[in-house]
Design an enzyme around this catalytic site. Structure first.
Site, short mmCIF file in Angstrom:
data_model
loop_
_atom_site.label_atom_id
_atom_site.label_comp_id
_atom_site.label_asym_id
_atom_site.label_seq_id
_atom_site.Cartn_x
_atom_site.Cartn_y
_atom_site.Cartn_z
N SER A 135 0.86 -1.17 0.00
CA SER A 135 0.00 0.00 0.00
C SER A 135 0.90 1.23 0.00
CB SER A 135 -0.88 -0.05 1.26
OG SER A 135 -1.70 1.09 1.35
N LYS A 161 -1.00 -0.88 -4.43
CA LYS A 161 -2.23 -0.15 -4.08
C LYS A 161 -1.86 1.29 -3.80
CE LYS A 161 -4.76 -0.17 0.22
NZ LYS A 161 -5.50 -1.02 1.19
N LYS A 163 -2.97 4.91 -2.37
CA LYS A 163 -3.94 5.63 -1.56
C LYS A 163 -4.36 6.86 -2.36
CE LYS A 163 -4.08 3.35 2.36
NZ LYS A 163 -5.36 2.81 2.87
N ASP A 188 -7.21 2.92 -3.02
CA ASP A 188 -7.96 2.90 -1.75
C ASP A 188 -8.22 4.34 -1.32
OD1 ASP A 188 -9.05 2.46 0.74
OD2 ASP A 188 -7.32 1.39 1.57
N GLU A 213 -11.17 0.66 -3.57
CA GLU A 213 -11.51 0.26 -2.20
C GLU A 213 -12.13 1.42 -1.44
OE1 GLU A 213 -8.00 -1.26 -0.32
OE2 GLU A 213 -8.88 -1.32 1.67
N ASP A 238 -13.99 -2.12 2.51
CA ASP A 238 -13.09 -2.36 3.64
C ASP A 238 -13.83 -1.92 4.91
OD1 ASP A 238 -11.15 -2.15 5.64
OD2 ASP A 238 -9.73 -0.97 4.49
N LYS A 262 -10.15 -7.81 6.97
CA LYS A 262 -9.18 -7.50 8.02
C LYS A 262 -9.70 -8.15 9.28
CE LYS A 262 -7.61 -2.98 6.37
NZ LYS A 262 -7.92 -1.53 6.42
N GLY A 290 -4.40 -4.92 5.59
CA GLY A 290 -3.31 -4.74 6.55
C GLY A 290 -3.55 -3.50 7.38
C1 NPQ Z 1 -6.50 0.33 4.69
N1 NPQ Z 1 -4.18 -0.04 5.53
O1 NPQ Z 1 -6.51 -0.61 3.95
C2 NPQ Z 1 -5.44 0.52 5.78
C3 NPQ Z 1 -5.54 1.81 6.41
C4 NPQ Z 1 -4.51 2.24 7.37
C5 NPQ Z 1 -2.14 -0.85 4.56
O2 NPQ Z 1 -3.48 0.74 3.52
C6 NPQ Z 1 -1.51 3.25 11.24
C7 NPQ Z 1 -2.26 2.16 11.61
C8 NPQ Z 1 -1.68 3.80 10.00
C9 NPQ Z 1 -3.20 1.62 10.75
C10 NPQ Z 1 -2.81 3.83 7.87
C11 NPQ Z 1 -3.32 0.04 4.48
C12 NPQ Z 1 -2.63 3.27 9.12
C13 NPQ Z 1 -3.38 2.17 9.49
C14 NPQ Z 1 -3.75 3.29 7.03
C15 NPQ Z 1 -4.31 1.67 8.60
O3 NPQ Z 1 -7.41 1.11 4.61
MG MG Z 2 -8.58 0.17 3.04
#
Ligand code: NPQ
Ligand code: MG
Length: 368
Positions: A135, A161, A163, A188, A213, A238, A262, A290
């Protein structure tokens, strides 16, 4: 199994680089680890809540508080605790799925360690390694984004992925697609758009994305269904999917063609497996999300991602994506894959030195 004690341990893990999403920028991971002690074995669970309630309503201090005051005492008062019975024992407490997941995972880890069975074997993993995705955060400029993606592809990541958020969507996606060609690419939004943005989101149709996403807010299941009719890119949910019931609703309403699972967000690995089974029966591909887990949470996620319905690469990256030093021996990419741990329980152990280095507080709740 009787639980003799529960340790709540807070650790602060510096990130190798700031991670920016539509809800903010993180520079460190503030993690709550849960250790369950039983006469036969100990087990670990990692709470995925963030320090602030910006991804979802849960946050670390709140999770620690609900475990300390309500969840751990309830579980410690129970006889013959099994992971399969944790959710029903804790059901009188509404919500707090991330807190419940951490506790249930620690119980499951202890239970499996006691009988020498791995998470993968218990959950029904059918592979010994899983493809790794990564990501990529929102950057200050397109050249910086292209450099970051270039580096991850060179390391071997098999899916990228990006953001996105309003004003960081079509341009970066086009730049990555033009520069890197035919890679597996998805985006995402972490709920940053509204249905009024449908025309902008439809412009992403040109780029053959695997999925978009969570474009809209957590509660907007029906609006996601509406959006899905206006764009060609498959909609993946998600934040909206907190339970197998929510997943069933999203599928029935055609709000999601893909689901990100998740375990922390849905209350644990048992509920995660139920969502997997439901999606598989309905032809809905799933992938494992994640939450910047340490090796403890990562180990369990990799085992889950080895189930047969996980047909898309997930956000399970190498430890080095986030941390210079992990609290377990690090997960490393092998030909773009992560190996499913084979040892009992989650199959990895926290390294005492690393744990000590990162610990900011710890408390032990003893059964009475
Ligand atoms: C998601 N994760 O899918 C999340 C969101 C996310 C890997 O994109 C600290 C702790 C920072 C948890 C940033 C990914 C974070 C976090 C993003 C979770 O939406
Ligand atoms: Mg997400």
């Amino acid at each position: 199994m009787d639980i003799t004690g529960v340790e709540l341990r807070r650790i602060a893990m510096p990130l190798v680089a700031p991670f920016r999403t539509s809800f903010g920028t993180e520079t460190a991971r503030d993690v709550l680890l849960v250790r369950v002690v039983t006469p036969d074995a100990e087990g670990w669970g990692e709470c995925v809540a963030m320090s602030e309630p910006v991804y979802s309503s849960e946050y670390v201090d709140g999770a620690a508080e609900v475990i300390r005051r309500f969840l751990a005492p309830t579980l410690m008062a129970a006889r013959d605790v099994t992971a399969e019975r944790v959710a029903s024992r804790l059901a009188p407490v509404r919500g707090h799925r991330m807190a419940k997941a951490a506790l249930e995972t620690a119980v499951l880890d202890a239970q499996l360690r006691a009988r020498g069975e791995s998470f993968g074997a218990f959950l029904g993993a059918e592979r010994d390694r899983v493809p790794a995705g990564v990501s990529v955060g929102i950057m200050d400029s397109i050249p910086e984004l292209l450099d970051a993606v270039d580096g991850y592809l060179a390391e071997g990541y098999l899916r990228i992925k990006l953001k996105i958020e309003p004003d960081w969507d079509v341009v970066p996606v086009r730049a990555v697609r033009e520069r890197f060609g035919d890679i597996l690419l998805q985006v995402d939004a972490n709920a940053a758009y509204t249905l009024a943005d449908a025309a902008t989101l439809a412009r992403l149709d040109d780029f053959d994305l695997l999925l978009i996403e969570q474009p809209l807010a957590e509660d907007d299941i029906r609006q996601h269904a509406e959006l899905a009719r206006l764009i060609r890119t498959p909609v993946c949910l998600d934040e909206s999917i907190g339970s197998v019931e929510a997943a069933a609703d999203a599928i029935a309403l055609r709000a999601a063609r893909v689901i990100n699972i998740k375990p922390g967000r849905v209350g644990g690995y048992l509920e995660a497996r139920r969502i997997h089974d439901l999606c598989r029966a309905n032809g809905i591909p799933v992938w494992c999300g994640g939450m910047l887990e340490t090796g403890i949470g990562r180990a369990a996620n990799v085992a889950l991602a080895a189930l047969p319905g996980f047909t898309l690469p997930g956000d399970t990256s190498a430890s080095s994506r986030y941390f210079a030093r992990d609290v377990t021996s690090p997960f490393v990419l092998e030909d773009g894959h992560l190996r499913v741990p084979e040892g009992a329980g989650i199959g990895v152990d926290p390294l005492p030195d690393a744990l000590a280095e990162f610990t900011t507080s710890s408390e032990y709740l003893a059964a009475v």
